[in-house]
Every structure is written in C-alpha cells, then in structure tokens.
Design a protein around this motif. Structure first.
Motif, mmCIF file in Angstrom:
data_model
loop_
_atom_site.group_PDB
_atom_site.id
_atom_site.type_symbol
_atom_site.label_atom_id
_atom_site.label_comp_id
_atom_site.label_asym_id
_atom_site.label_seq_id
_atom_site.Cartn_x
_atom_site.Cartn_y
_atom_site.Cartn_z
ATOM 1 N N GLY B 130 2.984 -0.098 14.470
ATOM 2 C CA GLY B 130 2.028 -0.501 13.230
ATOM 3 C C GLY B 130 1.812 0.540 12.353
ATOM 4 O O GLY B 130 2.153 1.675 12.691
ATOM 5 N N LYS B 131 0.875 0.617 11.547
ATOM 6 C CA LYS B 131 0.422 1.739 10.623
ATOM 7 C C LYS B 131 -1.075 1.447 10.382
ATOM 8 O O LYS B 131 -1.548 0.495 10.467
ATOM 9 C CB LYS B 131 1.208 1.404 9.180
ATOM 10 N N VAL B 132 -1.483 2.758 10.494
ATOM 11 C CA VAL B 132 -3.086 2.935 10.319
ATOM 12 C C VAL B 132 -3.196 3.426 8.865
ATOM 13 O O VAL B 132 -2.557 4.485 8.444
ATOM 14 C CB VAL B 132 -3.530 3.671 11.375
ATOM 15 N N THR B 133 -3.935 2.978 8.017
ATOM 16 C CA THR B 133 -4.437 3.244 6.865
ATOM 17 C C THR B 133 -5.639 3.231 6.481
ATOM 18 O O THR B 133 -6.622 2.559 7.342
ATOM 19 C CB THR B 133 -3.790 2.249 5.677
ATOM 20 N N ASP B 134 -6.350 3.790 5.486
ATOM 21 C CA ASP B 134 -7.677 3.885 5.332
ATOM 22 C C ASP B 134 -7.884 2.749 4.242
ATOM 23 O O ASP B 134 -7.214 1.967 3.822
ATOM 24 C CB ASP B 134 -8.435 5.351 4.685
ATOM 25 N N ASP B 135 -9.306 2.607 3.942
ATOM 26 C CA ASP B 135 -9.575 1.292 3.239
ATOM 27 C C ASP B 135 -9.057 1.541 1.909
ATOM 28 O O ASP B 135 -8.926 0.176 1.112
ATOM 29 C CB ASP B 135 -11.096 1.068 3.130
ATOM 30 N N SER B 136 -8.564 2.515 1.417
ATOM 31 C CA SER B 136 -7.900 2.464 0.263
ATOM 32 C C SER B 136 -6.470 2.301 0.184
ATOM 33 O O SER B 136 -5.682 2.466 -0.974
ATOM 34 C CB SER B 136 -8.109 3.899 -0.652
ATOM 35 N N GLY B 137 -5.921 2.105 1.484
ATOM 36 C CA GLY B 137 -4.562 1.903 1.512
ATOM 37 C C GLY B 137 -3.566 3.194 1.872
ATOM 38 O O GLY B 137 -2.556 3.175 2.046
ATOM 39 N N LEU B 138 -4.280 4.276 1.839
ATOM 40 C CA LEU B 138 -3.595 5.354 2.128
ATOM 41 C C LEU B 138 -3.453 5.407 3.658
ATOM 42 O O LEU B 138 -4.136 5.407 4.482
ATOM 43 C CB LEU B 138 -4.217 6.749 1.674
ATOM 44 N N PRO B 139 -2.091 5.956 4.195
ATOM 45 C CA PRO B 139 -1.732 6.296 5.536
ATOM 46 C C PRO B 139 -2.751 7.325 6.133
ATOM 47 O O PRO B 139 -3.053 8.324 5.451
ATOM 48 C CB PRO B 139 -0.275 6.637 5.555
ATOM 49 N N LEU B 140 -2.918 7.128 7.353
ATOM 50 C CA LEU B 140 -3.856 7.987 8.202
ATOM 51 C C LEU B 140 -2.863 8.529 9.124
ATOM 52 O O LEU B 140 -2.554 7.792 10.210
ATOM 53 C CB LEU B 140 -5.270 7.381 8.878
ATOM 54 N N ALA B 141 -2.999 9.665 9.008
ATOM 55 C CA ALA B 141 -2.250 10.538 10.149
ATOM 56 C C ALA B 141 -3.098 11.096 11.268
ATOM 57 O O ALA B 141 -4.126 11.484 10.864
ATOM 58 C CB ALA B 141 -1.354 11.816 9.879
#
Lengths: 493, 1139
Positions: B130-141
């Motif tokens: 899956g992919k983890v993003t912040d609430d603005s949709g940017l990916p979180l590394a």
C-alpha cells in the motif's frame, strides 16, 4: 555581511531649515513677508471665506436658492454656532496672518544686510497685521491680542478690549505708513504708504476719530508717480486687464490655475505650487452657483428713472448682470435659463439679477466662465472709497460743503456722470441730509466690495438707519461668537 | 523519553510535502568526546542526547537498554558510537534531530522496487502492500509500520510505498510517523491498504516561532497564536490579512477599500489616538511595513504575538502586536516537488441602494424648492431639449441608473502560484512564482501583482551553514484618487438621473451637470473614474542572507543581513476635457511621484539552549540595527495636447525631492527557564535607540517577564483521562508604538522655507516665494509606552479533542502622544503641538474553543473565537480637553463626527439627540427653543447649556456622545469537514454592538441642497403626510435637520458568511492512471466569499473601515461611512495540484 554599525542616531533633517537659523537675511525676511500675503489670499480669507463672511453679515446679499450650504445660511440668518466652519476659517487664518507678521517683526531687528528692504518688510507686516486685527475687532468685538510670535504651547492671551485693539491697529498703521514707500518704490501688490493711510482712515473713522481719519486720508497722494485718482471707466476697478490701475490702492493678487475643478488651494494659501486662484467667480457669477445674489433692497437703492430719478445710475449695470444683458464681450446674452435659483424684484419687475463686480463672464463664454475660479485680483482699497471716507469725515466735522464736494467727485466720474448733489431725492441742506447722501452714494459705489458690514456698524451706532438693515440683529448678535475651538483650547479666554 | 520535534521536522510536516524523510544528515557525523564507565545504554543515550542535541525515539520492548557498557569516545562519530552501543543490531533513522532506533529485522531492500519488506522466510505468508500519504495526498516516506503484537517493523520508501507480510487476516497494522497521529488498522481481507495519516495538530504545534527564535509550545508563557500554512491558504482570499480574518482571537481585520488597499488590522483594539494600530509585520526575521505586495501562498506559518510578554522582544514597535511570517523551505527529500495553486472567480457588488429616478427627482425637486422654484433645467423648455446636439433623447427621457453605471458585475479575480521545491542533505530550496489580479467592482479600479521568491539554505560544514530568502514583486494598482470625503459613491448618489453618462459632442465624451441650469454640483462619477488614470506601481525586493555558526549543539550564532527595497511610483494623469459642467481642464495635467525606501537590517544573534537534568535554560542575545532611507521625488506639469501623457516638453513643470532617514539600534536579551517542562519563567529586555527623537530622549528600555505552570504534568493530572493539557500563564511587559505617523523628525518644527507663494508683481509663478513657521518644537517627545498584563489558560480535554484557550488582558498607555491643540489665536490654524500626555486603557478577554474529530471517515473540526475589548481614555492634556475629529460641510454641515474625551472610548460619535418630528406650531412653542424650526422639522433634545444644565435652547451644548465604532464583541466560527474525497469549510464572522455613523445617509436623506437622493425623501413630512419620520423637504435646511445626530447613527452589528468552500480531491487510484501518474495530488474546489450578510445596517456595507486611514490619526473617523468601497461578493473556482 558586516557593515558599519557606527551610524549615528543623531540625524538632521536635510529638507528643511531649522527655525533658529532662518529669517536672518533680508531675502529671508522678504519670504516671510510674502507668506503673510499668501495667508491673506488663501481660500480661508480673500479667495473665499472672507468675502462670504463679510457679505453674509451685511444686507448686500440674499440666498440665491437651494444651494447655499448650511453653515453659510446660518450666518445669513443670524444663527451662528460657535463651531460654524466658515466663521472658524476666517478667525483661524486671520490669526495665521498675525502669527506670520509677528514672525517677521520679531526677526527684523536682527537683519542687517539691507536696511531698506528690512524696513519695508516691517511696514508691510504691520500693515497686514493691522488689517487682520481690524477685521477681528470689527467682526468679533473683543479678541486675544498677540504682538509677538508664540514660542511655546502655553502662551495664551486673554481677550483684549476693543479700545486696546484699536490703539494697537492704529499704531501699526501709523508706523506702516511711515515705513512704507509709495507705489512707485515697490513691487506691484505690496502694501504702500497710501494703503496704510487709507486703512488708517477706515480704522479711525470706525473709532469715531474723524479728524484723525481725515488727516491720514489726505496724506494719500493724488498726483505724481505715487498718486491716485478716479478712473474714468468705473469697470476698470473690477476687470483683469486693469488691475493696479490708478484708482487701486491695495489689491490681493490671484492667478489662474487653468481648470474648473474644486481644488482651490490651501486655507492659508500654502504650497509652492498650490493654486493661487479665487473662488469668487465660481460662487457669484450669474451662471455659476449663484449661492448668494444681490438683495432687492440694494438693487432698488440705485437711482432709476423707473423710480422717478432723472437718470438711471449706470453703476447698476456695472454692478449687476440681469436677464437680457450681454456678456462675453457682447457675444452672449444672459437668459433666465442661464441663471440658477431665485429671481429678484427691481422696481416692481421680477427678474433674475446676479453680481458683476470681479466676475469673469464679461470676457468669457458660458461653458468656460460658469465654473472658472478667477484670477481677477480682489481690490481691497480704492481711491473712490478714500473720497467717500473723506466726505464722511468732513460731514462729521461739520464741513457739509466739503463733504458734498467729495461726493460729487464720485458722481462726476465720466462713465457714471450722475446729476450732482443736491438732487430731488437727496437734498444736502443739513448734516443729516448729507449723511443720507453719503450712505446712498457709498452703497451704490461700493456694493459687493466687503465694506458694507463695517459701515453698518458705524452708522448703526450713530443711529443713521431709519430701520435696522439686518433682519436678525440684536445687540447680542452685533459680534460673532468666539469659535468653539478657541473656547476649548485657550484657557485664558 | 523526551519526544520533541525541532523546527526542521515541523516545517517539513507542515509543508505538506513528503514529511519527515529519513536523512542521514551530518547529525550522525557529529564527533563526540566522552567517557562512560559501566552505564546502562539508556543513560548513555541520555548523555548522547545532551551532547549531540538529538532525541532518541525507540521502543524499550524492541531495544534493550538495560545492558551496561563502558565506552571511551574521543572525537568519535555519533554513528560509530551507536554501532558500538548496539553491535550493529539496531538501525537508526534520522528525522530532523530525532533519531528513531529500530531493531534490524534483517529486511533488505528489494532490489529495484525500493520497497521494504520483511523477512520472506518465515511463516507470515500474506503480503499486504500500500501507500501512505498525508492528508493533502503527498506520499510519506519513512513511516513505521508495525505488526501489532510482534517486533516486526517496516518502513515506507520515498514514494510512500510499503510491503509487509502478515500471518493472517486478523493482523493489525500500526502506522506511526513523527508529527502524525498514529493509526491502527485491522487488515481484514484486504491485500492493498492505502493509508492517510493525519497531521498530529498537537505535535505540529509543539514548536512555534517566537521573536528571534523558536520555542516549544508547551513551555510558552505568552499569548501567541499560530496559524498554519494550511489555514492561511485554505481560502481564496486576496491578502494575508484577509487570510487571518477570524483566525486569531483578538485580531480584527476590516476591509478598507478597493483592490490593492491594505485592510485595517488591529490586535487587541486601538492602542493609540494618533497612530495607526497596524501590528508590526516580520517576514523571516525582517520587520517590514505594508504586506499587501506579499503572496500568501509562500507562507509556511504565521505567529501572532498578542501580549506584551511575547511581543516586548520587539520593544518600541510591539504595542500593536507582532505578526511573524515564516516562508516555506524545501524538503530534504532528494526529490523535486511541484505545486500549482490557482483560482479564478468573479466578484460583484452585494447591495445597491434605492435612488430617485428622473421622474422621482423632479417630484423631489418640486417638494424641496416649491414648484415655482424649480431650477431652469427642470422646466419644460430645457427638460425637453435633446441631451446633446443631435441626440434623439431628451433630458426628460433620460434615466441614468448611476449605480448600474458605476458598479461592475462579474469583475475578475484570479490568483496563481506555481512552486518548485526540493533538496538534499546539503542544500534545499523553495521557489515560487505568482500572479494575482483583482479587478474592482467599480469603475477605474484594479490591482495586479507578479511575484517571485527563492529561499535556499546550504550546509557548508558541520559548523557553518548559509541561507538566503529573496522575494521580489511588482504590483500595479489602479486607484480612486478622489480627495477628501466626497467619495465616488457620494457622486453616484448625488448625480442627477436625467443626465446621460456620455456626450460625444463634449471633449472627453462625458456629460456633467450644468450648474447654471440646476445649481447641483455633483461630479459625473464615471467620468471622474475613467477620464484620466491614477496608478501606483510598486516594486518590492526583500532579501535576507544569513550565516549560521554552530559552535556547539547548545550554542549557535546567526548573523543576518537584509535589504527591503520598495519603490512606489504614482502617476496621476488628467487629459484636456470639458463635460460642460463641473469637470473640465484646459490643459492636461501630469503628476508623478516616486517614493522609494531602502531598509537595511543587520542582526547578530547568539543563542544558548541547554538542558541540565531537569533544568532547561535558553538564552538569546541580539544586537540589531535597522536603518531606513526614504527618497521622495515629485514632478508635475501640464501638456497642451492629449497626445503626450508624460512631462516631455510640458509647461509649468515643478519638481521636488525629499530625503529622509531614520535609524533604530537595539540590544536585546532574553532568558527562558523551565523545570521539568512544568514550571516556566521567562524574561526579556530590549533597549531601542531611535534617531527621530530629540537628543537625550532617543533610547528606552522595554522589559517583560512571564511565568507559566504546565499543570497537566503534575502527578495528579498526568494520568488523567479527561485532561490532556492544562496550562496557566501570566505575563507583563512594556512596549512602544511605532511612531510611523510622525515622520522622521517629529520634535522639530522647522521653517517651511519657500513652501508658500504669493504672486507679487502679478507674476505667477516665479515671484513671491514665501516662508513661514507653523508649529512648535517639543524636544521632550518620546515613544508612547504601554504596560500590558496578560493571563492565559490553555486547556485540552479528551486527547485534545476539545481545546480551549482563554486570555484576559489589560493594557494601559500612560504617555500617549497627543496633538495638544493650539488655540487658533496662536496662529497655527489650530494645528497642535505633539506631546506625551494622555492615557488610555484597553481591557479585554479572548476565548477560543475547538472541537476536533480527527478519526473516522467523516472528520470535522470546529473552532469558535470570541473577543471582547473595552476602551477608555483615561487622561488628556487637561481634564476637560476634547479632541474633535475632522468635519465636513457635506456630511452634517461641518459638525465634527467624533469627539474624544476622558472617561469614554476613543473617538465616540458626537452629536445631537433627535426626538422625532414637530407635528405643529404648538409643539414647537412648547419645546426648547430651536431657531427656525417649523412643523415637519426634527426636534432635538435639550441636554445641557452653558452652565451644564438644560437651558431651553438647542445649541452646541446639547451635543452628546451617541455611540462608538468599537464593538461590544467580535466573533467567528470556522467549520471544516471532510468525507471521503470531499471537504467543506464554512467561515462565519461577526461583529456585535458597534455603531456606524452612516454619513452617506446624510447624502441620501439629508436634503440640504438639491442633488439626487434616496427614494426615502419622497416620504418627506408634509401636513398631509404628517406621520412620516422623514422631515420636511426644505431647501437650505434652516432647522439643520441634517446635523450630526442620532438620526445617522445605526447599529453596525453584522454576521457575515465570509467564506464557503467545497472541495473534491481526486482519488489517488484515479491519478495513477492519468499521465503516467505524474500528478500526485489534485484537488478542485468552488468557493464563495461574502455570500450573505445578516445586518440591519442600511448602507452599502457594514464593514466600514476608515476613509482617512492614511492620514495621521486617521482624523478620528473610524466607523464613519462616507460611501467607502464596499466588500464584494465573489465566487471562485480553484485547483490545487502536486506533481
């Protein structure tokens, strides 16, 4: 990234001159003197509020209709609030004149580089200051007297008695008359010894010193390079082309700002490039606002064949425009529709009448003249008034014949050429008769020249009026109230 | 274990770009010298935290720290030491200064994919990606994903992707990341699990920017409100100030004019009579003035310092509060991030008034003047004339709706900002370009701006780093050059409806009122707005460069140098034209003015910050110098042709130039101390020296002190289930008001040399230069100093789901600079002399309440603010002194609008009390004497007289205080919610209990002279219409019905829907299929500003600013409605995209 942190907190203003290093030379003193004239010709004084206040407190004018602003109307109907802005503007700026004159007079003793110029400046400052105080004492009765410039905020002055103010004014004018050159010895527009003597005559008469007034008035030269005389053409006193004519003893200078907008310049005439125009033409001309128009009483004061006189006084047509008159050098004819507001009733005829003196439509067309602030100089003192004052002095001193002689000089002006006194309407067989003739002659000669309200004060005191000329007059309203801002901020009042 | 997040992490997180990247920065290469003998690893980590200024985050369950070790470290890299401590069994990741320790689970990166996975060799065979993003949709590394109940942890890669093996569908994954709220998610049957982590508001607000540094929010003792980038840019508004409207308790923003005009901002009310209440704006450490040329999309965060203990660090400029603006930085992600933020919309006026049409105008003129007094223009002979030669329409047939002509519907507003940012371990940058354009909703107005920014910083070595911020903008404002109070809207109301706008037979093409026909002298407002041009072109360059020297983790030095250059070029041009009426010019006039200011700032700052066991001590020392040079150049002249619009070959050319300068030199010291983060004490002092005062009065000290108690850390609360945060704070300080309105040499009253003119010899210009003095010198003049006490409480309940911040304050200024009015007889036109006399007090309270529902699919957040301020003048130069405002013959016949006296709020409205209408002569006779009153006139109350008692006469003594422009309270409500891909935000703002002097209604209903008017005048009292409350129509207004009275005072309360926004974020799954997934984030929204206003106010707009804001003291006319430019209602469509 490093720069010097040795910059000093002690900064000097490179744009201005500190107070203590100015007014040290004759040229600086001349600049200071010019600023007194500048304040006198600003919109709070001669360019606007000064002629309003004079006229509104006289019986020369009535409201032209709906457009007269409330504070002006208040004065016209004799309900003058201490906060009245028109009145305040005149009070404030007369004292600005006085402050500027005091500044010149305080500094003059230190000026050594040109004694002649210095002494002329002193004379001009005293003349202009005296004129300001005379306006104050005749409109407000009793006012604070400052003889030196105020240096700190707590220098307040209480009201001085009218007598003390008159004494101060008279001394200033006497000294000015002694210091000032004749008109040939100074620039056009600067005060002369004749101006000082003419003003001194006005002031002394007002105080009841007719002999002193006569002496002063007779000092005015009637020939030579400094001499004055009546102009053959009456209208020369009110048109631009004949500014500084031989009849003109003192006038305030205006220049055209070139447009019809409402930016008239500052209340005290300041700004190196501020408009130097007068608003008189916008206010009073028959196709302008016409906020004030001549009163029926004045219109009917003129001798007219309609009222049984042998000749209609030509000065009626020189003083007023009415429907049917031509203007714009004869190219246009005034019609009712040109003239906003009320009509007048002249010898039973209802007709629209407006002012002519100083108005520019004699040479300008409708579109241009309607809103054009004028550059026509305002004549303050002219020789005809000197003759009229001399007539009054002689009559009061018991020399009725001499008085009538002066009056007849006025009537003999070629462009007027009215039958000499005595006439059927104005016999001159007694002092009282001559008083009536003087009152009539001065009224028709000087209407709309801002002397009427001063005359009313003097003639009322002597009981010369058969009926009170001002509808609102009571003894309590003889003088204006001291402005509210002065009451609020002058603890010594 | 202390978990704090330094500013770097904060800024990355707030930026909304890939937050908190794992970066092996030089932190790990720091060399450490220490000797430990037989200490548990736990203590060694504590020691390293101290020495290296880092924080370790680890799970004691995974990392065994009981083991005792002895180490001799001599100039050893931190990374080497860590390897020694754990023998290579622990991996460490750096996020900011926080080092996350994890046991190595022998999970090598998958070649090629970069996706971390667990050991494939064990029994956990179900693979979840899956992919983890912040609430603005940017990916979180770098997000830690743990399998609950096991030691297994994986992390996301640069694209936010992860892969983890789980034993069965009952597994629960725990997603954790610094600065975000952790989430536990049951996998269920899903094999792809995309997760959005919400920013942890509590964590985000952990660090706030304070003057000359940053501070942990938990240890703050002053009243500081932080506004995040997200909030600032949530709404499509034109300016930073508008973005702050309603966001900060105690900060009031009043729109004040046409596009490009700075709104009026006050923090905690009016602190001065003579000076504007604008706060001090500090952009990236640079105190600057007007921020209207600033692009709000570049903002990282805004901190508002409200009380003296927070603001006193800015000393002599801090009384009105300080607004600190930090701009964005790049992320050290090794990737470029591109963001587009753009909207376009339309604006329209939201209200029109009812004015007379031609037929009604004639009806009114007849009432006012009587049928026989009708102006010639209205008589048939004229009225039936064509409007100009050859026109097919007569005046009688003309019916111009001047409001329709003047106002513009659907005026454009658009804002566009494109930014590019990125960075790595060594350098990072943020750069953006913006374009903003706002057309006016009225003729001849507009503003557009181009701006560009680049911020970057670079690590030169372990000790040195260097950075710079550079902003440049070009703004062009087309403004209304109308002078005085007679606004264009006044002309719109007054202009006769029978006059056409245009007249092709006239030079210039407009028709004006012909005075000789009608006597009315309004100005054709369309002509006035369009005949020439009035523009201000502003170029601004604001740049700072700084060098950081890190002597030690606890001792840093920063040297900053900056320049703020502004060049404002005003051009006023009027052609040759003639409308046949009130407006004409026989020559074209050109007036140009260039005002440039160059501010040089130089700051040297030494910061100490160290923790000794339970004691934390921070200290800052600053030397700062800020000097400003102003140059003003003006030139004007006339042209005899309309073909040349410059001064080339002009006549009557005049020119002037002025040079001015000032210098502010400051020494600043501050100490903060806290014990266990529980008890805080702080003190600061600033000594400011300013060149503008007289020698001996140039320098002044501005101290402050404050204390705080973090009650939630006490034993009795630390485990409380309900109280998650509780802090009490109190502060006291002394601040000054920037004497901006005084100019640079206020104490000296110089000679106005050659500043006047008299045409001696009948020659003009060129003769008769005149000089004069007009004022008095006061060498004792100095700053207005304000003492302020503030007590605040922060309360968070149920894991900060409920938050409450409450403040009470009292501010007192003892030495207000007042213009002691001179007696007019002293000769200065009443112009006063400045002196430090007078005192004023503001007392107030602020409450901020919030509820934050941050979990679940339907998330929402509601915040309410309420602010109460009471103002009182305590002392003037004398006990009975009064400071009347300016006045205007057009608006109330020259009566002053406001008066300021001891014991009342500053600039209270002042006038008579109207008591209805005289019905008949008997009523007039039975009432106190009112000269010239007639039936149908207004009756005024007899309140006083010369002796302070009612005297039966209505005169100036009967004026009284009839209201204040200051509201009883102001409030606002922000509601934002999101559900799936939709989000909505609603922002309501209200002002309650203020009064407005509706001076424009004097124009509408005052009937002093014949002008066009409002339709209400048709209801004027007549014997047949004797129940009307509108007085009789009578030319000249003999009773002065139009005087300043309660008739014109209106309730100014309003509740306004400032903004409504509905947004839709395109799902990532959709984005992936577009354009090869090059768009990482895409949101569309529609919004409306000022959608509706609930008010009883009768004028155009209850948000009345101050027409005279730019004049010193504002002429004390706040809240007087002269027909100022009203707020527009607008609708926008916007797009936000990340690439």
């Amino acid at each position: 990234m490093l720069y010097s942190c040795k910059e000093s907190l002690d900064t000097n203003n490179p744009n201005v001159v500190p107070t203590d290093s100015y007014f040290k030379t004759s040229s600086e003193l001349v600049a200071g003197t010019n600023s007194i004239y500048a304040a006198w010709h600003g919109t709070s004084l001669v360019a606007r509020e000064w002629f309003f206040l004079h006229d509104l407190r006289s019986d020369d004018v009535v409201s032209g209709g709906s457009q007269l602003e409330a504070p002006r109307n208040q004065i016209l109907i004799g309900v003058v609030d201490p906060a009245n802005p028109v009145m305040n503007a005149v009070w404030n700026t007369l004292y600005t004149v006085i402050h500027r004159a005091n500044t010149v007079l305080d500094n003059a003793p230190e000026v050594k580089d040109n004694n002649a110029i210095r002494d002329r400046c002193v004379g001009e400052a005293k003349f202009l200051r005296a004129w300001a105080y005379f306006e104050l004492v005749s409109m407000w009765g009793s006012v604070p007297l400052y003889s030196t410039a105020v240096k700190s905020a707590d220098e307040y002055k209480p009201k001085s008695k009218a007598e003390d103010l008159y004494a101060f004014v008279i001394k200033d004018l006497q000294e000015a008359a002694a210091a000032l050159p004749g008109k040939s010895g100074t620039d056009l527009g600067r005060a002369t010894n004749a101006a000082a003597n003419a003003m001194l005559g006005r002031v002394l008469m007002q105080k009841g010193d007719y002999a002193g007034a006569k002496t002063a008035l007779l000092k005015i030269a009637t020939s030579g390079p400094d001499g004055y005389a009546l102009m053959d053409r009456f209208l020369d006193n009110f048109e631009e082309e004949t500014e500084f004519c031989n009849e003109s003893i003192f006038e305030m200078i205006f220049s055209d700002k070139g447009d019809n907008n409402f930016n008239w310049g500052s209340p005290s005439g300041d700004g190196p490039s501020a408009p130097q125009s007068t608003i008189r033409n916008q206010e009073y001309n028959p196709i302008g606002w016409r906020n004030l128009i001549p009163s029926n009483k004045m219109l009917n004061e003129f001798e007219s064949t309609l009222a049984g006189a042998p000749k209609t006084d030509p000065r009626y047509a020189y003083s007023f425009y009415q429907t049917g008159d031509t203007f714009n050098k004869g190219a246009s004819t005034l019609v009712d529709a040109d003239q906003n507001g009320n009509a007048s009733v002249v010898h039973g005829t209802t007709i629209k009448v407006g002012f002519r003196k100083f108005m520019l439509i004699y040479k300008q067309d409708r579109a241009f003249a309607a809103y054009h602030p004028g550059s026509n100089n305002q004549r303050i003192l002219r020789y005809a008034e000197v003759l009229l004052m001399l007539a009054e002095c002689e009559n009061e001193l018991g020399n009725t014949a001499a008085a009538v002689g002066y009056l007849n000089q006025i009537r003999s002006r070629p462009s007027v050429a009215m039958p000499l006194y005595p006439t059927a309407q104005f016999p001159v067989s007694s002092k009282a008769d001559v008083v009536k003739a003087i009152m009539h002659e001065k009224t028709v000669e000087m209407i709309s020249e801002q002397v009427r309200n001063i005359d009313i004060l003097r003639w009322r005191a002597k009981g010369y009026f058969s009926s009170e000329p001002l509808s609102w007059y009571t003894a309590a309203k003889e003088f204006l109230p001291v402005p509210q801002s002065e009451i609020d901020n002058n603890p010594k009042l | 274990m202390r978990i704090t997040f330094v500013q770097l992490a904060l800024s990355i997180a707030i930026m909304g770009s890939a937050a908190a990247k794992s970066v092996r920065a030089q932190v790990l290469d720091q060399k450490i010298t220490a000797v430990v003998r037989e200490k548990p690893i736990r203590e060694i980590l504590n020691l390293l935290e101290e020495e290296a200024r880092v924080n370790f985050v680890y799970s004691p369950a995974l990392i065994k720290t009981d083991k005792k070790l002895s180490l001799v470290m001599k100039d050893e890299k931190l990374s080497v030491i860590l390897d020694q401590l754990f023998g290579g069994s622990v991996r460490y990741e750096l996020t900011g200064n926080t080092i996350v320790l994890n046991r190595i689970t022998t999970a090598p990166q998958l070649a090629g994919t970069g996706i971390l996975q667990d050991n494939p060799g064990d029994s956990r065979q179900i693979v979840v990606t899956g992919k983890v993003t912040d609430d603005s949709g940017l990916p979180l590394a770098g997000v830690n994903i743990g399998l609950k109940g096991s030691a297994l942890v994986v992390r996301t890669n640069q694209e936010g992707g992860y892969r983890i093996s789980i034993p069965d569908n009952a597994a629960v994954l725990v997603f954790r990341n610094v600065g975000f709220t952790s989430q536990e998610i049951a996998v269920g049957g899903r094999r792809v699990l995309d997760v959005t982590l919400m920013a942890d508001n509590k964590a985000l607000s952990e660090i706030v920017v304070v003057g000359y540094g940053t501070q942990k929010k938990s240890t703050l003792t002053g009243a500081i409100t932080s506004v995040s980038s997200g909030t600032i840019n949530a709404l499509p508004v034109a300016s930073v100030e508008q973005a702050l409207q309603g966001r900060v308790a105690g900060l009031a923003v009043t729109n004040n004019g046409a596009p490009g005009t700075q709104p009026i901002v006050t923090i905690r009310g009016i602190s001065s009579i003579n000076f504007a209440s604008d706060p001090l704006y500090v952009i990236d450490g640079f105190p600057t003035g007007n921020i209207s040329s600033f692009d709000s999309r570049d903002i990282e965060s805004v901190e508002v310092l409200k009380d003296a203990s927070a603001a006193a660090i800015y000393g002599s400029r801090a009384t009105n509060g300080v607004v600190l603006i930090s701009t964005k930085k790049g992320a050290r992600s090794g990737k470029l991030q591109i963001n587009l933020d753009s909207y376009a919309g339309i604006q329209s006026p939201s209200k029109k008034l009812e004015l007379l049409n031609t037929q009604q105008y004639v009806q009114y003129a007849t009432m006012l003047l009587g049928a026989s007094g009708l102006p010639p223009r209205l008589q048939p002979a004229n009225f039936n004339q064509p409007v100009y030669a050859g026109a097919g329409q007569t005046y009688a047939q003309t019916n111009t709706d001047w409001q329709d002509e003047y106002f513009i519907n659907n005026a454009l507003i658009t804002s566009n900002n494109l930014s590019l940012s990125g960075g790595n371990d060594v350098s990072r940058f943020y750069t953006s370009a913006g374009y903003f354009k706002q057309d006016g909703i009225a003729q001849g107005l507009g503003y557009d701006r181009y701006n560009y920014r680049i911020n970057s910083d670079h690590k030169i070595s372990k000790v040195f780093s260097f950075g710079e911020n550079l902003y440049t903008s070009f703004g062009n404002q087309r403004y209304d050059a109308t002078q005085g109070n007679r606004t264009q809207l006044t002309n719109v109301i007054r202009m006769q409806p029978y006059i056409p706008v245009y007249d092709p037979t006239k030079q210039g093409g407009f028709q004006g009122p012909i005075s000789s026909f009608d006597g009315s002298d309004p100005t054709n407002p369309i002509e006035s707005a369009l005949i020439g041009f009035n523009t201000i072109k502003t170029i601004k360059v604001l740049g700072t460069a700084f060098l950081d020297v890190n002597f030690a983790p606890w001792l840093k030095f920063r040297s900053t140098f900056g320049i703020d250059y502004t060049n404002g070029y005003t051009q006023n041009y009027t052609p040759i034209y003639n409308d046949g009426g009130t407006l004409s010019a026989t020559s074209a006039s050109i007036a140009n003015q260039r005002i440039s200011s160059t501010t040089k700032l130089y700051t040297q700052q030494l910061t100490f910050d160290k923790t000794f066991d339970s004691h934390h001590l921070a200290a800052t020392a600053v030397y700062e110098q800020q000097g400003v040079d102003f140059t003003t150049e003006t030139a004007s002249g006339n042209q005899s042709t309309n073909l040349v619009t410059t001064l080339n070959g002009a006549s009557n050319v005049t020119a002037n130039s002025l040079n001015q300068s000032n210098l502010l030199r400051s020494y600043i010291g501050r100490v903060n101390y806290d014990f266990k983060g529980k008890y805080m004490i702080s003190g600061s002092i600033r000594r400011d020296g300013l060149s503008i005062w007289a020698p001996g009065h140039k320098s002044e000290n501005f101290p402050s002190a404050s204390v705080g108690w973090k009650i939630d850390r006490e034993d009795f609360l630390v485990n409380s289930a309900s109280v998650s945060e509780l802090k009490l704070r109190a502060g006291y300080g002394l601040t000054g008001i920037p004497p901006g309105g005084l100019g640079n040499y206020p104490y000296l009253s110089p000679v106005n040399s050659n500043q006047s003119f008299y045409p001696i010899g009948n020659i003009a210009p060129g003769s008769g230069n005149a000089s004069y003095t007009n004022g008095l010198t006061n060498p004792d003049l100095s700053w207005e100093k304000t003492k302020q006490l503030n007590i605040g409480l922060d309360l968070g309940l149920f894991k900060n789901q409920f938050t409450i911040t409450a403040e009470v304050f009292k501010r007192k200024t003892d030495n207000l600079i007042l213009t002691v009015p001179t007696a007019p007889s002293q000769g200065f036109q009443g112009v006063g002399t400045l002196a430090n006399i007078g005192a004023m007090q503001n007392k107030g309270a602020e409450l901020q309440l919030g509820y934050h529902k941050t979990s679940g699919e339907f998330k929402w957040d509601i915040t309410g603010l309420i602010s109460v301020i009471r103002n009182k003048v305590l002392r003037l130069n004398t006990a009975n002194a009064s400071i009347p405002s300016s006045n205007d013959a057009d608006f109330g016949g020259g009566d002053v609008f406001t008066n300021t006296v001891v014991g009342r709020p500053v600039q209270s409205f002042y006038g008579w009390v109207a008591q209805g209408i005289f019905k008949n002569a008997a009523e007039i006779a039975a009432s106190p004497s009112q000269p010239n009153a007639a039936p149908g006139d207004i009756k005024f109350a007899d309140l006083s007289g010369p002796n302070g008692q009612p005297d039966g006469v209505i005169d100036s003594y009967d004026r009284t205080y009839i209201g204040s422009f200051l509201p009883k309270f102001t409030y606002s409500l922000n509601y934002s919610a999101s559900y799936k891909n939709f989000d909505v935000s609603v922002f309501l703002q209200g002002v309650q209990g203020n009064k407005i002097l509706n001076a424009e209604r004097i124009i509408l209903e005052g009937m002093p002279r014949l002008f066009n008017a409002g339709t209400r005048v048709l209801d004027a009292w007549t014997p047949a219409n004797s129940n009307s409350d509108m007085p009789r129509a009578i030319a000249g207004d003999p009773n002065r019905n139009g005087r300043l009275s309660t008739r014109w005072i209106e309730n100014g309360s309003f509740l306004r829907m400032k903004n409504l926004l509905i947004g839709y974020t395109v799902p990532e799954s959709t984005l992936k299929t577009w354009l090869n997934g090059s768009i990482s984030r895409l949101k569309f929204y529609v919004s409306s500003q000022n959608l509706f206003t609930v008010t009883k106010y009768k004028g155009y707009d209850p948000e009345v600013g101050n027409k005279n804001q730019n004049t010193s003291g504002g002429n004390l006319t706040n809240g007087v409605d002269f027909g100022q430019y009203p707020v527009a209602r607008s609708f926008q469509f916007g797009i936000q995209a990340g690439f």
